[in-house]
Design a protein around this motif. Structure first.
Motif, mmCIF file in Angstrom:
data_model
loop_
_atom_site.group_PDB
_atom_site.id
_atom_site.type_symbol
_atom_site.label_atom_id
_atom_site.label_comp_id
_atom_site.label_asym_id
_atom_site.label_seq_id
_atom_site.Cartn_x
_atom_site.Cartn_y
_atom_site.Cartn_z
ATOM 1 N N ASN A 196 0.828 -1.208 0.000
ATOM 2 C CA ASN A 196 0.000 0.000 0.000
ATOM 3 C C ASN A 196 0.863 1.259 0.000
ATOM 4 O O ASN A 196 0.542 2.251 -0.668
ATOM 5 C CB ASN A 196 -0.924 0.009 1.219
ATOM 6 C CG ASN A 196 -2.007 -1.046 1.141
ATOM 7 O OD1 ASN A 196 -2.283 -1.585 0.072
ATOM 8 N ND2 ASN A 196 -2.612 -1.367 2.267
ATOM 9 N N TYR A 197 1.960 1.193 0.749
ATOM 10 C CA TYR A 197 2.872 2.339 0.811
ATOM 11 C C TYR A 197 3.512 2.591 -0.554
ATOM 12 O O TYR A 197 3.560 3.732 -1.035
ATOM 13 C CB TYR A 197 3.939 2.088 1.871
ATOM 14 C CG TYR A 197 4.994 3.163 1.934
ATOM 15 C CD1 TYR A 197 4.678 4.439 2.393
ATOM 16 C CD2 TYR A 197 6.302 2.917 1.526
ATOM 17 C CE1 TYR A 197 5.645 5.434 2.446
ATOM 18 C CE2 TYR A 197 7.263 3.897 1.578
ATOM 19 C CZ TYR A 197 6.932 5.151 2.044
ATOM 20 O OH TYR A 197 7.887 6.143 2.080
ATOM 21 N N ILE A 198 3.994 1.526 -1.187
ATOM 22 C CA ILE A 198 4.610 1.663 -2.506
ATOM 23 C C ILE A 198 3.584 2.177 -3.521
ATOM 24 O O ILE A 198 3.921 2.972 -4.406
ATOM 25 C CB ILE A 198 5.238 0.328 -2.963
ATOM 26 C CG1 ILE A 198 6.488 0.029 -2.116
ATOM 27 C CG2 ILE A 198 5.610 0.366 -4.448
ATOM 28 C CD1 ILE A 198 7.156 -1.298 -2.420
ATOM 29 N N SER A 199 2.333 1.748 -3.390
ATOM 30 C CA SER A 199 1.281 2.236 -4.292
ATOM 31 C C SER A 199 1.131 3.746 -4.190
ATOM 32 O O SER A 199 0.926 4.431 -5.202
ATOM 33 C CB SER A 199 -0.058 1.566 -3.957
ATOM 34 O OG SER A 199 -0.028 0.192 -4.267
ATOM 35 N N HIS A 200 1.247 4.273 -2.987
ATOM 36 C CA HIS A 200 1.162 5.727 -2.804
ATOM 37 C C HIS A 200 2.399 6.427 -3.364
ATOM 38 O O HIS A 200 2.294 7.539 -3.896
ATOM 39 C CB HIS A 200 0.964 6.070 -1.319
ATOM 40 C CG HIS A 200 -0.457 5.940 -0.866
ATOM 41 N ND1 HIS A 200 -1.047 4.728 -0.628
ATOM 42 C CD2 HIS A 200 -1.416 6.889 -0.631
ATOM 43 C CE1 HIS A 200 -2.303 4.918 -0.251
ATOM 44 N NE2 HIS A 200 -2.551 6.204 -0.254
ATOM 45 N N LEU A 201 3.556 5.766 -3.258
ATOM 46 C CA LEU A 201 4.762 6.325 -3.881
ATOM 47 C C LEU A 201 4.617 6.347 -5.397
ATOM 48 O O LEU A 201 5.056 7.292 -6.058
ATOM 49 C CB LEU A 201 5.999 5.517 -3.480
ATOM 50 C CG LEU A 201 6.490 5.640 -2.034
ATOM 51 C CD1 LEU A 201 7.721 4.755 -1.818
ATOM 52 C CD2 LEU A 201 6.815 7.087 -1.670
ATOM 53 N N ILE A 202 4.001 5.316 -5.948
ATOM 54 C CA ILE A 202 3.755 5.273 -7.393
ATOM 55 C C ILE A 202 2.872 6.446 -7.813
ATOM 56 O O ILE A 202 3.138 7.120 -8.816
ATOM 57 C CB ILE A 202 3.098 3.930 -7.797
ATOM 58 C CG1 ILE A 202 4.105 2.779 -7.681
ATOM 59 C CG2 ILE A 202 2.545 4.005 -9.226
ATOM 60 C CD1 ILE A 202 3.501 1.401 -7.884
ATOM 61 N N GLN A 203 1.830 6.698 -7.034
ATOM 62 C CA GLN A 203 0.938 7.822 -7.332
ATOM 63 C C GLN A 203 1.689 9.143 -7.270
ATOM 64 O O GLN A 203 1.466 10.046 -8.089
ATOM 65 C CB GLN A 203 -0.226 7.836 -6.347
ATOM 66 C CG GLN A 203 -1.182 6.666 -6.484
ATOM 67 C CD GLN A 203 -2.226 6.635 -5.383
ATOM 68 O OE1 GLN A 203 -2.629 7.671 -4.860
ATOM 69 N NE2 GLN A 203 -2.666 5.439 -5.022
ATOM 70 N N LEU A 204 2.590 9.250 -6.298
ATOM 71 C CA LEU A 204 3.390 10.471 -6.149
ATOM 72 C C LEU A 204 4.292 10.672 -7.358
ATOM 73 O O LEU A 204 4.358 11.774 -7.930
ATOM 74 C CB LEU A 204 4.223 10.369 -4.862
ATOM 75 C CG LEU A 204 5.150 11.543 -4.533
ATOM 76 C CD1 LEU A 204 4.351 12.830 -4.332
ATOM 77 C CD2 LEU A 204 5.968 11.226 -3.276
ATOM 78 N N LEU A 205 4.978 9.613 -7.775
ATOM 79 C CA LEU A 205 5.856 9.702 -8.944
ATOM 80 C C LEU A 205 5.055 9.956 -10.218
ATOM 81 O O LEU A 205 5.488 10.715 -11.095
ATOM 82 C CB LEU A 205 6.683 8.425 -9.085
ATOM 83 C CG LEU A 205 7.699 8.125 -7.971
ATOM 84 C CD1 LEU A 205 8.434 6.818 -8.263
ATOM 85 C CD2 LEU A 205 8.695 9.263 -7.800
ATOM 86 N N ALA A 206 3.884 9.329 -10.320
ATOM 87 C CA ALA A 206 3.029 9.526 -11.488
ATOM 88 C C ALA A 206 2.613 10.987 -11.615
ATOM 89 O O ALA A 206 2.561 11.538 -12.729
ATOM 90 C CB ALA A 206 1.788 8.633 -11.395
ATOM 91 N N ALA A 207 2.340 11.624 -10.482
ATOM 92 C CA ALA A 207 1.987 13.046 -10.499
ATOM 93 C C ALA A 207 3.179 13.874 -10.963
ATOM 94 O O ALA A 207 3.018 14.874 -11.672
ATOM 95 C CB ALA A 207 1.534 13.489 -9.102
ATOM 96 N N GLY A 208 4.383 13.435 -10.570
ATOM 97 C CA GLY A 208 5.596 14.122 -11.010
ATOM 98 C C GLY A 208 5.813 13.998 -12.504
ATOM 99 O O GLY A 208 6.254 14.945 -13.171
ATOM 100 N N VAL A 209 5.475 12.832 -13.056
ATOM 101 C CA VAL A 209 5.556 12.631 -14.510
ATOM 102 C C VAL A 209 4.539 13.522 -15.207
ATOM 103 O O VAL A 209 4.846 14.207 -16.189
ATOM 104 C CB VAL A 209 5.298 11.146 -14.870
ATOM 105 C CG1 VAL A 209 5.178 10.988 -16.384
ATOM 106 C CG2 VAL A 209 6.417 10.253 -14.333
ATOM 107 N N ARG A 210 3.324 13.512 -14.693
ATOM 108 C CA ARG A 210 2.240 14.329 -15.262
ATOM 109 C C ARG A 210 2.603 15.808 -15.318
ATOM 110 O O ARG A 210 2.303 16.502 -16.294
ATOM 111 C CB ARG A 210 0.985 14.137 -14.407
ATOM 112 C CG ARG A 210 -0.227 14.959 -14.829
ATOM 113 C CD ARG A 210 -1.206 15.058 -13.673
ATOM 114 N NE ARG A 210 -0.654 15.830 -12.564
ATOM 115 C CZ ARG A 210 -1.037 15.720 -11.293
ATOM 116 N NH1 ARG A 210 -1.967 14.833 -10.960
ATOM 117 N NH2 ARG A 210 -0.501 16.481 -10.345
ATOM 118 N N ASP A 211 3.295 16.273 -14.272
ATOM 119 C CA ASP A 211 3.615 17.696 -14.167
ATOM 120 C C ASP A 211 4.973 18.051 -14.761
ATOM 121 O O ASP A 211 5.458 19.168 -14.609
ATOM 122 C CB ASP A 211 3.535 18.147 -12.699
ATOM 123 C CG ASP A 211 2.119 18.029 -12.141
ATOM 124 O OD1 ASP A 211 1.165 18.087 -12.940
ATOM 125 O OD2 ASP A 211 1.967 17.870 -10.916
#
Length: 202
Positions: free
Chosen positions: A133-148
């Motif tokens: 679950n923690y890694i999933s949230h890190l993935i979301q964080l990195l994905a937002a960084g890619v998006r931006d």
């Protein structure tokens, strides 16, 4: 006693029990965690512990849930109100992790590792889910960084998040083995520069 007051008192006592369990695990290891030791630290009877938890295993399960909630909260609160996720945003969130770990001396991946060392299947599954679950949230964080536009678009998000998790966990383990003799942030800075260079958008 009013229902609301009773609930608050129960939450406070449960928090005290968790903090005592963390102290014992961090100082002596999970194999030395006993209800008797927890009771001595909190200053209550063993019977009083069992009013809140059925067993040592239930204390550890509750502790894992508490750790997961705390770690994920660091990420969600770090992203709250942020319109553009930059590398500095990610850096700030990880720094918050380390400051909380340093402050509480044990609310961390080190405690998870100690619980896993007990070899209880149910607790191990819960610990694995906590990390997932923690890694999933890190993935979301990195994905937002890619998006931006802060993180390169060709990066494998799961691998990037797993590597970041390994960086954090490895550093915490080193810190714990050295009995907190160095500042987590000082070691983190140089590691972050390497990781940042690897994921930064070109």
């Amino acid at each position: 006693m009013a229902k609301g007051t009773k609930r608050k008192t129960t939450e406070i006592r449960q928090q005290q029990i968790l903090e005592a369990a963390q102290k014992i695990i961090f100082k002596y290891g999970s194999e030395h965690l006993t209800v008797k030791r927890i009771a001595e630290i909190v200053g209550i009877s063993e019977a009083a512990i069992y009013c809140h938890f059925k067993s040592k295993k239930s204390i550890l399960s509750f502790l894992l849930a508490h750790i997961e909630k705390s770690l994920i909260r660091d990420i969600t609160e770090g992203m709250a109100g942020v319109t553009i996720v930059s590398l500095d945003t990610i850096d700030r969130i990880i720094r918050t992790h380390f400051s909380m770990i340093d402050l509480h001396r044990g609310i961390s991946f080190q405690v998870i590792a100690e619980i896993v060392s007990l070899g209880d299947r149910k607790l191990n599954r819960q610990a694995a889910q906590t990390i997932s679950n923690y890694i999933s949230h890190l993935i979301q964080l990195l994905a937002a960084g890619v998006r931006d536009g802060a993180i390169r678009r060709d990066i494998n998000l799961e691998s990037g998040a797993t590597l970041l998790f390994a960086l954090i966990q490895g550093l915490v383990n080193m810190w714990a083995l050295n009995e907190g003799s160095f500042k987590l942030i000082s070691k983190y800075d140089s590691l972050w520069l390497i990781y940042r260079e690897a994921i930064a958008a070109r």
